[in-house]
Scaffold this active site. Structure first.
Site, PDB file in Angstrom:
ATOM      1  N   HIS A 158       0.818  -1.228   0.000  1.00 46.35           N
ATOM      2  CA  HIS A 158       0.000   0.000   0.000  1.00 46.35           C
ATOM      3  C   HIS A 158       0.846   1.270   0.000  1.00 46.35           C
ATOM      4  O   HIS A 158       0.339   2.345  -0.298  1.00 46.35           O
ATOM      5  CB  HIS A 158      -0.937  -0.005   1.216  1.00 46.35           C
ATOM      6  CG  HIS A 158      -2.022  -1.035   1.133  1.00 46.35           C
ATOM      7  ND1 HIS A 158      -3.320  -0.726   0.793  1.00 46.35           N
ATOM      8  CD2 HIS A 158      -2.002  -2.379   1.319  1.00 46.35           C
ATOM      9  CE1 HIS A 158      -4.058  -1.836   0.782  1.00 46.35           C
ATOM     10  NE2 HIS A 158      -3.277  -2.846   1.110  1.00 46.35           N
ATOM     11  N   ASP A 366       3.176   9.588  -0.798  1.00 46.98           N
ATOM     12  CA  ASP A 366       2.024   8.762  -0.426  1.00 46.98           C
ATOM     13  C   ASP A 366       1.869   7.654  -1.450  1.00 46.98           C
ATOM     14  O   ASP A 366       1.967   7.918  -2.655  1.00 46.98           O
ATOM     15  CB  ASP A 366       0.750   9.633  -0.426  1.00 46.98           C
ATOM     16  CG  ASP A 366      -0.215   9.260   0.685  1.00 46.98           C
ATOM     17  OD1 ASP A 366      -0.235   8.085   1.078  1.00 46.98           O
ATOM     18  OD2 ASP A 366      -0.950  10.152   1.150  1.00 46.98           O
TER      19      ASP A 366
END
Ligand code: GDG
Length: 472
Positions: A158, A366
């Protein structure tokens, strides 16, 4: 095809609270997949026990079976607060200045991965597809292989994958990556992180990459691909049109009395660029005295990983910064930054997003960033707000019609805030339509379907996950 065995650090048990909207989109989607395929979601309960027993707490809620184990305090210190969140998380977010290398952390990480493997092993049946999630469990598949598990095993990362030069600063980096190559499929959020990974295995390990991004390792083929995660669009738009969302929207609008709203929603994490964001907003106020008292930044930042020092520091930094900026720009009836250290139900969040003229999503790094997608999904298409998005978020590769910024440049972000607030309706609508199409089409169900298809193998049909009935 077989059942799904989902393995992640924490498990989100579908409860009545889940149905009311406390679960995130990822948990909702994984629960849907587990209901469709059958199977089990396995992970840590979040609870500590004085001595590890391996006891499995099996539960069945709303058609989904979960199995959880408790960990010892030392496990939590070394594996979760240690190697996962003091070593890998900062390193994977390019923060080697915050990365702590401690032999005990590494040992604790391996010990807990072994405990996970020991506990989940008896649950795995021959045809099951095993799907491991995230940086907490990178070596798990290799331990399962050592126990004789022949099933197809996939991993989805992720977070970003760091450049080879940064990863090389991690002691035993090659051993860690070699253990990942025991998966059949390794998924990343974007082609950027995928390319970093492929670069590493080529340059550091001398492995060959096939045309389809398959990596040959020990006579096996590992497929590495990008599977950009999305939000559960149907679930989120439903939440956004609920009475709870409308109430939250109206409450926020009434409180600002006609001022423009900029919104940020982030776990309180140094990767999210909150300090830089506050400074940029302050710079915007300083550069545009005519805007004094006319715009409010609402920052929702629920605390996260509070046992880790760097998280305590970012919290203190932000409190200081907020005080300083509010002191400089506040008036008797106006405070420019509303900094809120708590979480809200998803429906309320959706209402807040819709009330905000600008979504400010400016992480320094991110993996994907789902807040950017949620902000787009929550807008009124007839009068949408403007998304300002960091070019360093994985989602920037899909959301190209956002106003993309360099979050390190306070000047650039400040100018972009002005641009966003002045943007004419026609341009806002044009950008929003394109962004909405991307968020709707590449949703979490699409992501799930693509991953499960790849995990099922070239000659198997995954079944149509996209047609799943979702449970409210
Ligand atoms: C990791 C990767 C990747 C936040 N505040 C509240 C709340 N949230 C929800 C948001 C959003 C989620 O948390 C945060 O997701 P992000 O994607 O923004 O970030 P991470 O937590 O860092 O997640 C990231 C993600 O995994 C998925 O693969 O995108 O890159 O870092 O859904 O809405 N939810 C509620 N109240 C809050 O106050 N209910």
């Amino acid at each position: 095809m077989g059942r799904l065995i989902v393995i992640s650090n924490r498990v989100s048990v579908p409860s009545a609270a889940g149905a009311a909207g406390a679960q995130g989109g990822l948990a909702v989607a994984l629960n849907s997949a587990l209901r469709e395929h059958g199977g089990i979601w396995f992970g840590w309960s979040g609870q500590e026990t004085a001595e590890f027993t391996g006891h499995l707490d099996m539960q069945r809620n709303n058609g989904v079976t979960t199995a959880t184990i408790d960990l010892e305090p030392q496990d939590v210190d070394e594996y979760y607060n240690g190697y996962a969140n003091r070593t890998l998380w900062p390193l994977f977010h390019y923060r080697i200045d915050l990365t702590e290398y401690d032999r005990n952390f590494g040992e604790g990480y391996e010990r807990v991965n072994e405990r996970f493997a020991d506990s989940v092993f008896p649950l795995i049946e021959p045809d099951d597809l095993v799907w491991v999630h995230d940086y907490h469990l990178l070596p798990l598949a290799s331990i399962l292989r050592g126990k004789g598990v022949k099933n197809r095993i996939g991993l989805f990362v992720h977070t970003p994958w760091p450049p080879t030069r940064l990863l090389a600063s991690l002691p035993f980096h090659e051993r860690l990556v070699a253990s990942m190559l025991e998966h059949d499929v390794i998924g990343f959020q974007t082609t950027e992180w995928l390319e970093s990974f492929l670069h590493y295995v080529q340059k550091e390990m001398g492995l060959k990459i096939g045309l389809d991004n398959s990596i040959e390792y020990n006579g096996r083929q590992v497929i590495a691909r990008a599977f950009p995660i999305g939000i559960d669009f149907a679930e989120f738009t439903e939440a956004a049109s609920s009475a709870q969302a409308k109430e939250a929207h109206d409450r926020l609008k009434a409180s600002v009395r006609g001022r423009k709203i900029l919104i940020g929603v982030d776990r309180l994490d140094y990767s999210k660029g909150l300090g830089e964001r506050f400074e940029s907003f302050s710079r915007f106020l300083g550069d545009h005295p005519e805007m004094a008292g006319k715009a409010v930044l609402l920052q929702i930042a629920p605390p996260s990983r509070g046992d880790v020092t760097s998280y305590q520091q970012i919290r203190e930094d932000l409190e200081r910064k907020t005080g300083h900026i509010n002191g400089a720009h506040a008036d008797v009836d106006f405070v420019p930054i509303r900094y809120v250290n708590r979480g809200y139900p998803r429906a309320e969040l959706a209402g807040f997003y819709r009330a905000a003229e600008v979504g400010l999503v400016t992480p320094l790094r991110d993996g994907m960033n789902l807040v950017a997608k949620e902000y787009i999904a929550a807008q009124d298409p007839e009068n949408p707000g403007v998304l300002i998005l960091s070019r360093f978020a994985g989602s920037a590769l899909q959301l190209k019609d956002a106003l993309l910024v360099n979050p390190h440049s306070v000047e650039h972000v400040a100018e972009t805030i002005k641009l966003a607030l002045d943007m004419p309706l026609a341009e806002r609508k044009r950008r929003h339509q394109k962004l909405l199409a991307s968020v709707r089409e590449e949703d979490v169900i699409h992501w799930l379907d693509q991953f499960v298809k790849a995990l099922s193998g070239p000659d198997k049909d995954s079944g149509n996950v996209a047609s799943l009935d979702r449970v409210a």
